[in-house]
Design a protein around this motif. Structure first.
Motif, PDB file in Angstrom:
ATOM      1  N   PRO A  22       0.842  -1.195   0.000  1.00 36.41           N
ATOM      2  CA  PRO A  22       0.000   0.000   0.000  1.00 36.41           C
ATOM      3  C   PRO A  22       0.878   1.246   0.000  1.00 36.41           C
ATOM      4  O   PRO A  22       1.987   1.239   0.546  1.00 36.41           O
ATOM      5  CB  PRO A  22      -0.813  -0.132   1.286  1.00 36.41           C
ATOM      6  N   LEU A  23       0.381   2.303  -0.605  1.00 38.98           N
ATOM      7  CA  LEU A  23       1.172   3.523  -0.798  1.00 38.98           C
ATOM      8  C   LEU A  23       0.660   4.646   0.085  1.00 38.98           C
ATOM      9  O   LEU A  23      -0.546   4.922   0.121  1.00 38.98           O
ATOM     10  CB  LEU A  23       1.109   3.959  -2.261  1.00 38.98           C
ATOM     11  N   ALA A  24       1.570   5.297   0.783  1.00 36.68           N
ATOM     12  CA  ALA A  24       1.244   6.467   1.594  1.00 36.68           C
ATOM     13  C   ALA A  24       2.053   7.657   1.107  1.00 36.68           C
ATOM     14  O   ALA A  24       3.229   7.520   0.762  1.00 36.68           O
ATOM     15  CB  ALA A  24       1.542   6.205   3.064  1.00 36.68           C
ATOM     16  N   VAL A  25       1.432   8.817   1.083  1.00 36.42           N
ATOM     17  CA  VAL A  25       2.108  10.069   0.756  1.00 36.42           C
ATOM     18  C   VAL A  25       2.105  10.938   2.007  1.00 36.42           C
ATOM     19  O   VAL A  25       1.044  11.159   2.620  1.00 36.42           O
ATOM     20  CB  VAL A  25       1.405  10.805  -0.396  1.00 36.42           C
ATOM     21  N   SER A  79       4.128  22.151  -8.627  1.00 37.79           N
ATOM     22  CA  SER A  79       4.854  21.218  -7.771  1.00 37.79           C
ATOM     23  C   SER A  79       3.930  20.139  -7.230  1.00 37.79           C
ATOM     24  O   SER A  79       4.278  18.953  -7.177  1.00 37.79           O
ATOM     25  CB  SER A  79       5.517  21.985  -6.622  1.00 37.79           C
ATOM     26  N   VAL A  80       2.715  20.534  -6.842  1.00 36.01           N
ATOM     27  CA  VAL A  80       1.743  19.566  -6.333  1.00 36.01           C
ATOM     28  C   VAL A  80       1.276  18.636  -7.445  1.00 36.01           C
ATOM     29  O   VAL A  80       1.096  17.432  -7.228  1.00 36.01           O
ATOM     30  CB  VAL A  80       0.553  20.296  -5.677  1.00 36.01           C
ATOM     31  N   ALA A  81       1.105  19.161  -8.643  1.00 36.90           N
ATOM     32  CA  ALA A  81       0.732  18.317  -9.781  1.00 36.90           C
ATOM     33  C   ALA A  81       1.810  17.271 -10.052  1.00 36.90           C
ATOM     34  O   ALA A  81       1.511  16.104 -10.358  1.00 36.90           O
ATOM     35  CB  ALA A  81       0.491  19.177 -11.017  1.00 36.90           C
ATOM     36  N   ALA A  82       3.063  17.674  -9.915  1.00 34.30           N
ATOM     37  CA  ALA A  82       4.168  16.726 -10.109  1.00 34.30           C
ATOM     38  C   ALA A  82       4.171  15.653  -9.021  1.00 34.30           C
ATOM     39  O   ALA A  82       4.489  14.489  -9.282  1.00 34.30           O
ATOM     40  CB  ALA A  82       5.495  17.477 -10.117  1.00 34.30           C
ATOM     41  N   LEU A  83       3.801  16.026  -7.803  1.00 35.30           N
ATOM     42  CA  LEU A  83       3.696  15.050  -6.725  1.00 35.30           C
ATOM     43  C   LEU A  83       2.629  14.013  -7.047  1.00 35.30           C
ATOM     44  O   LEU A  83       2.837  12.806  -6.871  1.00 35.30           O
ATOM     45  CB  LEU A  83       3.369  15.750  -5.407  1.00 35.30           C
ATOM     46  N   ALA A  84       1.477  14.473  -7.521  1.00 39.12           N
ATOM     47  CA  ALA A  84       0.389  13.551  -7.856  1.00 39.12           C
ATOM     48  C   ALA A  84       0.810  12.592  -8.969  1.00 39.12           C
ATOM     49  O   ALA A  84       0.516  11.391  -8.919  1.00 39.12           O
ATOM     50  CB  ALA A  84      -0.851  14.340  -8.273  1.00 39.12           C
ATOM     51  N   GLU A  85       1.528  13.114  -9.948  1.00 39.67           N
ATOM     52  CA  GLU A  85       2.001  12.268 -11.045  1.00 39.67           C
ATOM     53  C   GLU A  85       2.996  11.228 -10.534  1.00 39.67           C
ATOM     54  O   GLU A  85       2.958  10.056 -10.917  1.00 39.67           O
ATOM     55  CB  GLU A  85       2.637  13.122 -12.134  1.00 39.67           C
ATOM     56  N   ALA A  87       3.205  10.037  -7.496  1.00 39.71           N
ATOM     57  CA  ALA A  87       2.548   9.070  -6.614  1.00 39.71           C
ATOM     58  C   ALA A  87       1.862   7.978  -7.414  1.00 39.71           C
ATOM     59  O   ALA A  87       1.821   6.820  -6.991  1.00 39.71           O
ATOM     60  CB  ALA A  87       1.550   9.782  -5.709  1.00 39.71           C
ATOM     61  N   GLY A  88       1.310   8.345  -8.563  1.00 40.38           N
ATOM     62  CA  GLY A  88       0.692   7.337  -9.414  1.00 40.38           C
ATOM     63  C   GLY A  88      -0.817   7.270  -9.273  1.00 40.38           C
ATOM     64  O   GLY A  88      -1.432   8.070  -8.571  1.00 40.38           O
ATOM     65  N   PRO A  89      -1.446   6.273  -9.912  1.00 39.24           N
ATOM     66  CA  PRO A  89      -2.900   6.233 -10.025  1.00 39.24           C
ATOM     67  C   PRO A  89      -3.631   5.757  -8.779  1.00 39.24           C
ATOM     68  O   PRO A  89      -4.848   5.850  -8.701  1.00 39.24           O
ATOM     69  CB  PRO A  89      -3.124   5.238 -11.173  1.00 39.24           C
ATOM     70  N   ARG A  90      -2.892   5.210  -7.807  1.00 33.84           N
ATOM     71  CA  ARG A  90      -3.544   4.715  -6.596  1.00 33.84           C
ATOM     72  C   ARG A  90      -2.733   5.108  -5.366  1.00 33.84           C
ATOM     73  O   ARG A  90      -1.539   4.842  -5.286  1.00 33.84           O
ATOM     74  CB  ARG A  90      -3.696   3.202  -6.654  1.00 33.84           C
ATOM     75  N   VAL A  91      -3.408   5.752  -4.424  1.00 29.85           N
ATOM     76  CA  VAL A  91      -2.800   6.135  -3.143  1.00 29.85           C
ATOM     77  C   VAL A  91      -3.718   5.637  -2.043  1.00 29.85           C
ATOM     78  O   VAL A  91      -4.938   5.845  -2.099  1.00 29.85           O
ATOM     79  CB  VAL A  91      -2.616   7.664  -3.046  1.00 29.85           C
ATOM     80  N   ASP A  92      -3.155   4.995  -1.042  1.00 26.92           N
ATOM     81  CA  ASP A  92      -3.959   4.436   0.050  1.00 26.92           C
ATOM     82  C   ASP A  92      -4.083   5.392   1.236  1.00 26.92           C
ATOM     83  O   ASP A  92      -5.126   5.417   1.903  1.00 26.92           O
ATOM     84  CB  ASP A  92      -3.349   3.112   0.502  1.00 26.92           C
ATOM     85  N   VAL A  93      -3.037   6.141   1.507  1.00 29.84           N
ATOM     86  CA  VAL A  93      -3.048   7.066   2.640  1.00 29.84           C
ATOM     87  C   VAL A  93      -2.373   8.366   2.229  1.00 29.84           C
ATOM     88  O   VAL A  93      -1.306   8.354   1.601  1.00 29.84           O
ATOM     89  CB  VAL A  93      -2.301   6.476   3.864  1.00 29.84           C
ATOM     90  N   LEU A 134      -6.937  13.139  -4.587  1.00 23.71           N
ATOM     91  CA  LEU A 134      -8.218  12.528  -4.272  1.00 23.71           C
ATOM     92  C   LEU A 134      -8.631  11.428  -5.262  1.00 23.71           C
ATOM     93  O   LEU A 134      -9.097  10.357  -4.834  1.00 23.71           O
ATOM     94  CB  LEU A 134      -9.307  13.592  -4.165  1.00 23.71           C
ATOM     95  N   PRO A 135      -8.480  11.630  -6.581  1.00 25.61           N
ATOM     96  CA  PRO A 135      -8.855  10.536  -7.491  1.00 25.61           C
ATOM     97  C   PRO A 135      -8.101   9.239  -7.200  1.00 25.61           C
ATOM     98  O   PRO A 135      -8.688   8.149  -7.260  1.00 25.61           O
ATOM     99  CB  PRO A 135      -8.482  11.100  -8.874  1.00 25.61           C
TER     100      PRO A 135
END
Length: 264
Positions: A22-25, A79-85, A87-93, A134-135
């Motif tokens: 599972p992935l956490a940011v 910078s936040v958009a780059a973080l989302a990219e 992190a990838g398509p699925r984030v658990d936490v 969120l997505p």
């Protein structure tokens, strides 16, 4: 705080990838509560994306815990958009920990730009990161957002107008998200610490004056430390999927209230 079970049992998130951790940011992961939280989540079985502005610090942390470092300024949309990219398509936490206090001026002497900076980091930064990730949290099927608030988001005190206003904002954004996402597979939680002795928080607030920073905790027996709060965050983030910890206020025993602190 009880010991956490393994990550897949805790989150209950569906996965088409049996070997995927599972992935956490975690934002603001370069020091203090953020760094401690990254370590706790890694020990619990998460792959942790350590996000902060200071590249060297998060790279060292990521290497230590087997995570990933992503340089991110939560006040910057790109910078936040780059973080989302990254992190990838699925984030658990998602742990929205980036924040800070930058002054102790009375309202009558407030520097508007300092207040603006405080609000941008503590509230708008949280909104930017949450909106961007969120997505991916919905895709998880059992996502968790933990916003790191403060007792300053509940009680006003002299000289703390800018910070208390911002942390009240953190609390209200959390409550609003809880209402808006009630039918989505994402839990919305806030952990609100009281007096926490970290290496940087008060030092930043007093513009590097170590003596003033030390005076905040002078005589206080056993204030909270970053590890205490990180343990609480990890516990909140790892409840079963049907359990939402709306808010958890955590203070040292010595702190009965914002203005009532036992000192020896």
């Amino acid at each position: 705080m009880s010991e956490h079970p393994t990550a897949p049992e805790r989150t209950g998130a569906p996965s088409a990838e049996p070997d995927r951790r599972p992935l956490a940011v975690v934002t603001g992961a370069s020091s203090g509560i953020g760094a401690a939280t990254a370590r706790h989540l890694a020990r619990a079985g998460f792959e942790v994306v350590c996000a902060a502005r200071r590249a060297e610090r998060i790279e060292e942390l990521a290497a230590e815990i087997g995570g990933r470092a992503v340089v991110c300024d939560v006040t910057d949309d790109a910078s936040v958009a780059a973080l989302a990219e990254a992190a990838g398509p699925r984030v658990d936490v998602l742990v929205n920990n980036a924040g800070g206090a930058f002054d102790l001026s009375p309202v009558a002497e407030a520097e508007v730009e300092v207040w603006r900076r405080t609000y941008d980091v503590n509230v708008l930064g949280l909104v930017r990161v949450t909106r961007a990730l969120l997505p991916a949290l919905v895709v998880s099927g059992a996502g968790v957002i933990v916003n790191v608030g403060s007792t300053a988001g509940r009680v006003a005190y002299e000289g703390g107008g800018g910070y208390t206003a911002a942390k009240h904002g953190t609390k209200v954004v959390t409550q609003t998200l809880r209402l808006e996402l009630f039918d989505q597979p994402v839990r919305i939680c806030e952990v609100a610490p009281g007096m926490v002795h970290t290496e940087e928080f008060s030092l930043v607030r007093f513009e590097g004056d170590q003596s003033k920073a030390d005076a905040v905790y002078a005589g206080v027996p056993d204030p909270l430390v970053a590890d205490d709060v990180a343990d609480a965050i990890a516990w909140v983030a790892t409840r079963p999927p049907h359990v939402n910890i709306d808010e958890l206020v955590i203070k040292p025993r010595a702190q009965a209230a914002q203005h009532k602190v036992h000192r020896v």
